[in-house]
Design a protein around this motif. Structure first.
Motif, PDB file in Angstrom:
ATOM      1  N   ARG A 128      89.773  -8.255  -3.243  1.00  0.00           N
ATOM      2  CA  ARG A 128      89.212  -9.588  -2.980  1.00  0.00           C
ATOM      3  C   ARG A 128      87.934  -9.856  -3.769  1.00  0.00           C
ATOM      4  NH1 ARG A 128      88.018  -8.566   2.972  1.00  0.00           N
ATOM      5  NH2 ARG A 128      87.752  -6.481   2.068  1.00  0.00           N
ATOM      6  N   ALA A 129      87.533  -8.957  -4.637  1.00  0.00           N
ATOM      7  CA  ALA A 129      86.285  -9.102  -5.388  1.00  0.00           C
ATOM      8  C   ALA A 129      86.249 -10.418  -6.157  1.00  0.00           C
ATOM      9  CB  ALA A 129      86.105  -7.938  -6.339  1.00  0.00           C
ATOM     10  N   ALA A 130      85.131 -11.115  -6.047  1.00  0.00           N
ATOM     11  CA  ALA A 130      84.994 -12.407  -6.733  1.00  0.00           C
ATOM     12  C   ALA A 130      83.548 -12.666  -7.143  1.00  0.00           C
ATOM     13  CB  ALA A 130      85.487 -13.531  -5.826  1.00  0.00           C
ATOM     14  N   GLY A 131      82.851 -11.615  -7.556  1.00  0.00           N
ATOM     15  CA  GLY A 131      81.464 -11.781  -7.964  1.00  0.00           C
ATOM     16  C   GLY A 131      80.533 -10.933  -7.123  1.00  0.00           C
ATOM     17  N   TYR A 132      79.260 -11.000  -7.447  1.00  0.00           N
ATOM     18  CA  TYR A 132      78.277 -10.202  -6.715  1.00  0.00           C
ATOM     19  C   TYR A 132      77.247 -11.092  -6.039  1.00  0.00           C
ATOM     20  CZ  TYR A 132      74.898 -10.829 -10.582  1.00  0.00           C
ATOM     21  OH  TYR A 132      74.052 -11.353 -11.531  1.00  0.00           O
ATOM     22  N   VAL A 133      76.458 -10.475  -5.177  1.00  0.00           N
ATOM     23  CA  VAL A 133      75.364 -11.145  -4.480  1.00  0.00           C
ATOM     24  C   VAL A 133      74.053 -10.562  -5.011  1.00  0.00           C
ATOM     25  CG1 VAL A 133      74.227 -11.406  -2.241  1.00  0.00           C
ATOM     26  CG2 VAL A 133      76.716 -11.593  -2.411  1.00  0.00           C
ATOM     27  N   PRO A 134      73.075 -11.386  -5.358  1.00  0.00           N
ATOM     28  CA  PRO A 134      71.806 -10.836  -5.848  1.00  0.00           C
ATOM     29  C   PRO A 134      70.980 -10.240  -4.714  1.00  0.00           C
ATOM     30  CG  PRO A 134      71.660 -13.219  -5.685  1.00  0.00           C
ATOM     31  CD  PRO A 134      73.079 -12.855  -5.351  1.00  0.00           C
ATOM     32  N   GLY A 135      70.089  -9.343  -5.066  1.00  0.00           N
ATOM     33  CA  GLY A 135      69.193  -8.747  -4.085  1.00  0.00           C
ATOM     34  C   GLY A 135      67.815  -8.532  -4.682  1.00  0.00           C
ATOM     35  N   GLU A 136      66.844  -8.248  -3.824  1.00  0.00           N
ATOM     36  CA  GLU A 136      65.483  -7.989  -4.286  1.00  0.00           C
ATOM     37  C   GLU A 136      65.023  -6.624  -3.777  1.00  0.00           C
ATOM     38  OE1 GLU A 136      62.753 -10.846  -2.677  1.00  0.00           O
ATOM     39  OE2 GLU A 136      63.256 -10.401  -0.594  1.00  0.00           O
ATOM     40  N   GLY A 137      64.038  -6.063  -4.483  1.00  0.00           N
ATOM     41  CA  GLY A 137      63.487  -4.773  -4.092  1.00  0.00           C
ATOM     42  C   GLY A 137      63.609  -3.772  -5.222  1.00  0.00           C
ATOM     43  N   GLY A 138      63.665  -2.491  -4.846  1.00  0.00           N
ATOM     44  CA  GLY A 138      63.789  -1.445  -5.857  1.00  0.00           C
ATOM     45  C   GLY A 138      63.228  -0.131  -5.363  1.00  0.00           C
ATOM     46  N   ALA A 139      62.953   0.752  -6.289  1.00  0.00           N
ATOM     47  CA  ALA A 139      62.421   2.077  -5.958  1.00  0.00           C
ATOM     48  C   ALA A 139      61.466   2.531  -7.047  1.00  0.00           C
ATOM     49  CB  ALA A 139      63.557   3.088  -5.799  1.00  0.00           C
ATOM     50  N   ILE A 140      60.430   3.227  -6.625  1.00  0.00           N
ATOM     51  CA  ILE A 140      59.475   3.857  -7.531  1.00  0.00           C
ATOM     52  C   ILE A 140      59.450   5.346  -7.196  1.00  0.00           C
ATOM     53  CG2 ILE A 140      57.062   3.976  -8.281  1.00  0.00           C
ATOM     54  CD1 ILE A 140      58.373   1.392  -9.133  1.00  0.00           C
ATOM     55  N   MET A 141      59.338   6.175  -8.218  1.00  0.00           N
ATOM     56  CA  MET A 141      59.328   7.611  -7.972  1.00  0.00           C
ATOM     57  C   MET A 141      58.304   8.320  -8.839  1.00  0.00           C
ATOM     58  SD  MET A 141      63.209   7.979  -9.303  1.00  0.00           S
ATOM     59  CE  MET A 141      63.586   6.478  -8.393  1.00  0.00           C
ATOM     60  N   ILE A 142      57.998   9.549  -8.442  1.00  0.00           N
ATOM     61  CA  ILE A 142      57.058  10.391  -9.173  1.00  0.00           C
ATOM     62  C   ILE A 142      57.852  11.451  -9.916  1.00  0.00           C
ATOM     63  CG2 ILE A 142      55.043  11.906  -9.019  1.00  0.00           C
ATOM     64  CD1 ILE A 142      54.601   8.948  -8.117  1.00  0.00           C
ATOM     65  N   MET A 143      57.624  11.549 -11.223  1.00  0.00           N
ATOM     66  CA  MET A 143      58.292  12.546 -12.062  1.00  0.00           C
ATOM     67  C   MET A 143      57.252  13.472 -12.672  1.00  0.00           C
ATOM     68  SD  MET A 143      61.270  10.242 -13.916  1.00  0.00           S
ATOM     69  CE  MET A 143      61.528  11.497 -15.167  1.00  0.00           C
ATOM     70  N   GLU A 144      57.608  14.748 -12.741  1.00  0.00           N
ATOM     71  CA  GLU A 144      56.707  15.760 -13.293  1.00  0.00           C
ATOM     72  C   GLU A 144      57.521  16.807 -14.046  1.00  0.00           C
ATOM     73  OE1 GLU A 144      53.661  17.277 -10.449  1.00  0.00           O
ATOM     74  OE2 GLU A 144      54.862  16.202  -8.943  1.00  0.00           O
TER      75      GLU A 144
END
Length: 409
Positions: free
Chosen positions: A220-236
């Protein structure tokens, strides 16, 4: 060897790791009718919105009026990630502290408000901060200033692939001598003007039912829905993280690759499959060693079919479990890839694959082992995260579970 030692998440399904992970495993959706403005005149009226977010809890008061919501999300994510990593940035040389973020939509809400003030009251009503707050690089700049990240800085603008590309670039900087990197992606694309631009792509779902609007790999796929937000991470670098006695190592960035699709009409097809193979080669693992794939999951039939073909080419039909937890958040553009990485790290930590909410009827031309309505217990040593950006961008990233005990292990 580059490792991730801290995570910060802002998503429609939860702010902070614990809330986000609990709702993700439960398959709880954050998609609903847009509330940030009246969407009645739009053909697409749903989005994944971060409702329980107070910018004043995360952003210095003097910066609130100078920055857009996309940057507020990044401030929150960075604060959470630094706390999660138990990092004191003062312990790192200031010119060896890197920051790389990804953004796709820019500060559209801030920009629209300022333009409305100009139309109604003239140019003197426009804030001087309009000149920077809307810009894609504003988040990197503000994080750099606030946290004293005076080392290499960067901004990636490759739409949905950006969250992975930012991590790939941060790994490159750490290999060149940086000691720590604040990295990831956030987007806040929910304003009236931004929705007009998104609708022009023809990729958004117009289904008004929140449980049926965004169905990756479903009949039944007919497109996507937008969203807001995200992720931040620490790399070392792993050796530095172990030397300082890092509280935890979530995982290693074992492999990364990016490709760009040829222009339509050239007779050449999408290159996501090549990105996946290159990332596996970079990680020095065989396809059989991948335990779980976090798919891009466009939700549009043609793009889902193309991704399924790429995965089948590499892993074989139903050759590896696949999941699309972003079906609960909407496609968060540059925030989406970064959030998928955070989700994959939590999945590896707990040995469980999160579900793809609401997908019940797998498309016949998508022969995938899709984790659907319920989580699946699964020992996960390696996870693959895929992302595609509008315009031809592809990225693939391989994560290895964080079980290091010595720099050599």
């Amino acid at each position: 060897m580059t490792v991730i030692t801290g995570l910060g998440v802002v998503a429609p399904t939860g702010v902070g790791l614990d809330d986000y992970w609990a709702t993700t495993l439960a398959g709880k959706s954050g998609i609903d009718r847009i509330r940030r403005f009246d969407p009645s005149g739009y053909t697409a009226q749903l989005a994944g919105q971060v409702d329980d977010f107070e910018a004043t809890d995360h952003v210095p008061s003097k910066l609130l009026a100078q920055t857009d919501r996309m940057t507020h999300f990044a401030f929150a994510g960075a604060n959470m990630a630094l706390a999660d990593a138990h990092v004191d940035l003062a312990d790192f040389p200031e010119y060896e502290r890197a920051v790389v973020t990804a953004n796709s939509s820019g500060g559209v809400e801030y920009g629209q408000h300022e333009l409305q003030k100009m139309w109604s009251g003239g140019p003197m009503r426009v804030s001087a901060y309009m000149s920077v707050a809307w810009f894609y690089a504003a988040t990197t700049g503000q994080l750099s200033i606030h946290h004293g990240l005076r080392g290499p800085c960067g901004l990636i603008a490759t739409e949905q692939a950006g969250g992975l590309d930012a991590l790939g670039h941060a790994r490159r900087l750490l290999r060149r001598g940086a000691r720590i990197a604040v990295t990831g992606g956030t987007d806040a694309p929910l304003s009236p003007a931004s929705m007009v631009a998104q609708l022009a792509t023809g990729l958004l779902s117009s289904n008004p039912d929140p449980t049926a609007a965004y169905l990756p790999f479903d009949d039944r796929a007919a497109g996507y829905v937008p969203g807001e937000g995200g992720a931040i991470m620490i790399m070392e670098p792993a050796e530095h993280a172990l030397r300082r006695g890092a509280e935890r190592i979530y995982g290693e960035i074992a492999g990364y690759a990016a490709t760009f699709d040829p222009a339509p009409g050239t007779g050449r097809g999408p290159t996501l499959g090549r990105a996946i193979r290159n990332a596996l080669d970079d990680a020095r693992i065989a396809p059989s060693e991948v335990d779980l794939v976090f798919a891009d999951g466009s939700g549009t039939p043609a793009m889902d079919r193309a991704e399924a073909e790429a995965l089948t080419e590499v892993f074989g039909p139903r050759g590896v479990p696949v999941t699309v937890p972003k079906a609960a958040t909407g496609r968060m553009y540059s925030g989406g890839g970064a959030l998928d990485v955070a989700t994959a790290l939590l999945a590896m930590r707990d040995g469980v694959a999160p579900p793809t909410p609401h997908v019940t009827e797998l498309a016949s031309d998508c022969p995938l082992d899709l984790v659907r309505t319920e989580p699946r217990e699964l020992p996960i040593r390696h996870a693959l995260v895929c992302a595609r950006g509008v315009g031809g961008f592809n990225a693939a990233l391989v994560l290895r579970r964080g079980d290091l005990t010595t720099p050599e292990h």
